[in-house]
Scaffold this motif. Structure first.
Motif: not given
Ligand code: ATP
Length: 444
Positions: A76-91
């Motif tokens: 029931g929740r929409e999934v979107w592809v966003w324009e955005g900024e990369d982040v570093s891999p997080s543990p």
């Protein structure tokens, strides 16, 4: 931050792609946004320890700035592809995904889940994993070199596929829209209306391999015991949403569009017979050595020679009418064969074939006439030619009639029901006519 996951399912159930839904839900709860289409990456189809289609998934998350495309709906929740900024891999992301994998994995001896969280992976790893056999000892130094975070359960062999899915360079992309059943229905028989799928394929321009006209059935429905209701493949993702609306089937709970390497032929390496190795896939140019034979079980076998060696090629029973095409070949025909190589005996399992040229077939219809006196000549003996009974003139050649061949130069492929995920259907190949032209230049 890319997250790759593989080897969570078994024949008893589940599907690694289902984890993508739960990973998206969890990462969005943590404030991340999806920055690209989720990936479903198929790897070497000849790996003996694969469960089904040797598929791995990879998802890219970051900080979302603006919504771009609606690519799915999860409960029931929409999934979107966003324009955005990369982040570093997080543990924290690795821990969260490992939690999902731990909860959802099939607990079997053969399931060896792996998760990789990384900024990127070198594309060379993808190309090795789609074409050859890769070992953990090859992958771990690459992961360490990329400062990737990774973890596994029960040996963690899935790390290989997870890393390779991140490494995919998207040289040739298709899409698959997958629909998912509610959990209570996963182990039930599922219903997809064949006629509606045939109609959907007729009405859409860029979908492929949804319906097998030879068997008269839809091929978008996996076997029972997986969360997937059906998957529609195409080269235009927007069209897949319309296509979904045309299929009559059981009720789905979620859907999601993946970018995939399905239909890319990325697994195929053009090579020579002397360089063919088991567990790889290749394109080989050569001449048919012996006329094809149909063996017990209905498989058709022939062999080709390219001047460096000879190899058997097989069209197995499930390839249906493709076997008749193959059986029409004759010794001397020039072909390019595509397929996976199985070990012992070393045999190319045919996915498609290009008939480059055909020999002329002829049958003797009469003894020759004497060029001097016009009388019919008599045979001197087997393969010894002819002699005129009246004037003694000799001749080598009888009178022949050319026999029409049952096959023409061109491309032939196995039907959709027998197609490997990675094999490029001819419908896509025609977009890439150049390939054939290049073939010719190379081999002439
Ligand atoms: P499904 O298609 O149903 O998701 P599967 O066929 O992908 O299942 P897996 O259970 O994922 O099967 O098993 C494949 C295993 O092989 C994984 O552990 C993966 O890491 C590994 N693998 C994939 N490609 C290669 C390769 N080229 N060399 C060695 N191992 C590989």
């Amino acid at each position: 931050m890319w997250i790759g996951v593989d080897d969570t399912d078994a024949r008893e159930g589940m599907c690694t792609t289902y984890l993508a839904l739960e990973i998206i839900e969890e990462m969005e709860r943590r404030g991340y946004a999806l920055l690209s289409f989720p990936r479903l990456v198929r790897l070497n189809p000849n790996i003996p320890w694969k469960t089904r289609g040797n598929g791995a998934i990879a998802l890219r998350f970051g900080r979302g700035v603006k919504k771009l495309h609606r690519i799915g709906e999860v409960r029931g929740r929409e999934v979107w592809v966003w324009e955005g900024e990369d982040v570093s891999p997080s543990p924290g992301a690795l821990r969260a995904v490992m939690g999902i994998v731990e909860r959802r994995r099939v607990r079997s001896r053969d399931t060896s889940p792996g998760v990789v969280v990384a900024e990127s992976m070198p594309s060379a790893l993808y190309w090795r994993a789609v074409r050859d056999v890769v070992w953990m000892r090859d992958v771990v130094p690459v992961l360490e070199g990329e400062k990737a975070l990774f973890s596994g359960i029960n040996g963690g062999r899935g790390v290989i596929g997870a890393a390779a899915a991140i490494a995919w360079d998207e040289r040739f992309v298709t899409y698959e829209l997958l629909t998912y059943l509610p959990e209570s229905e996963w182990f039930r028989e599922r219903w997809v209306d064949d006629a509606s799928v045939a109609e959907m394929e007729r009405r859409t321009r860029r979908t492929f391999d949804s319906y097998d006209p030879y068997q008269g059935r839809a091929v978008i429905k996996p076997s029972a015991r997986t969360p997937v209701l059906y998957g529609i493949r195409g080269t235009l993702w927007e069209e897949l949403v319309d296509a979904m609306g045309m299929v009559s089937a059981d009720r789905y709970e979620s859907w999601l569009i993946f970018a995939t390497n399905q239909g890319s032929d990325d697994h195929i390496v053009e090579t020579r017979v002397c360089d063919v190795r088991p567990f790889t896939s290749c394109a080989l140019y050569g001449r048919v050595v012996k006329n094809p034979v149909r063996i017990r079980g209905g498989h058709v076998i022939f062999s080709i020679d390219d001047g460096t060696g000879e190899i058997s090629c097989a069209a197995y029973r499930p390839t249906g009418p493709f076997r008749d095409v193959v059986q029409s070949l004759r010794a001397g025909d020039e072909v390019v064969v595509y397929g996976g190589v199985r070990d012992r005996p070393l045999t190319l399992n045919l996915e498609k074939i290009r008939v480059v040229s055909l020999i002329k077939l002829r049958v003797k219809v009469a003894n020759p006439r004497c060029p001097c006196c016009g009388k019919s000549m008599e045979s001197i003996g087997r393969n010894s030619g002819y002699r005129c009974r009246k004037c003694g003139t000799r001749s080598e050649d009888a009178v022949y009639r050319e026999v029409k061949r049952d096959i023409a130069p061109g491309w032939y492929e196995v039907p959709p029901s027998a197609r490997r995920h990675l094999a490029m259907p001819l419908a896509l190949l025609s977009d890439q006519k150049l390939r054939g032209v290049e073939d010719e230049k190379r081999h002439k």
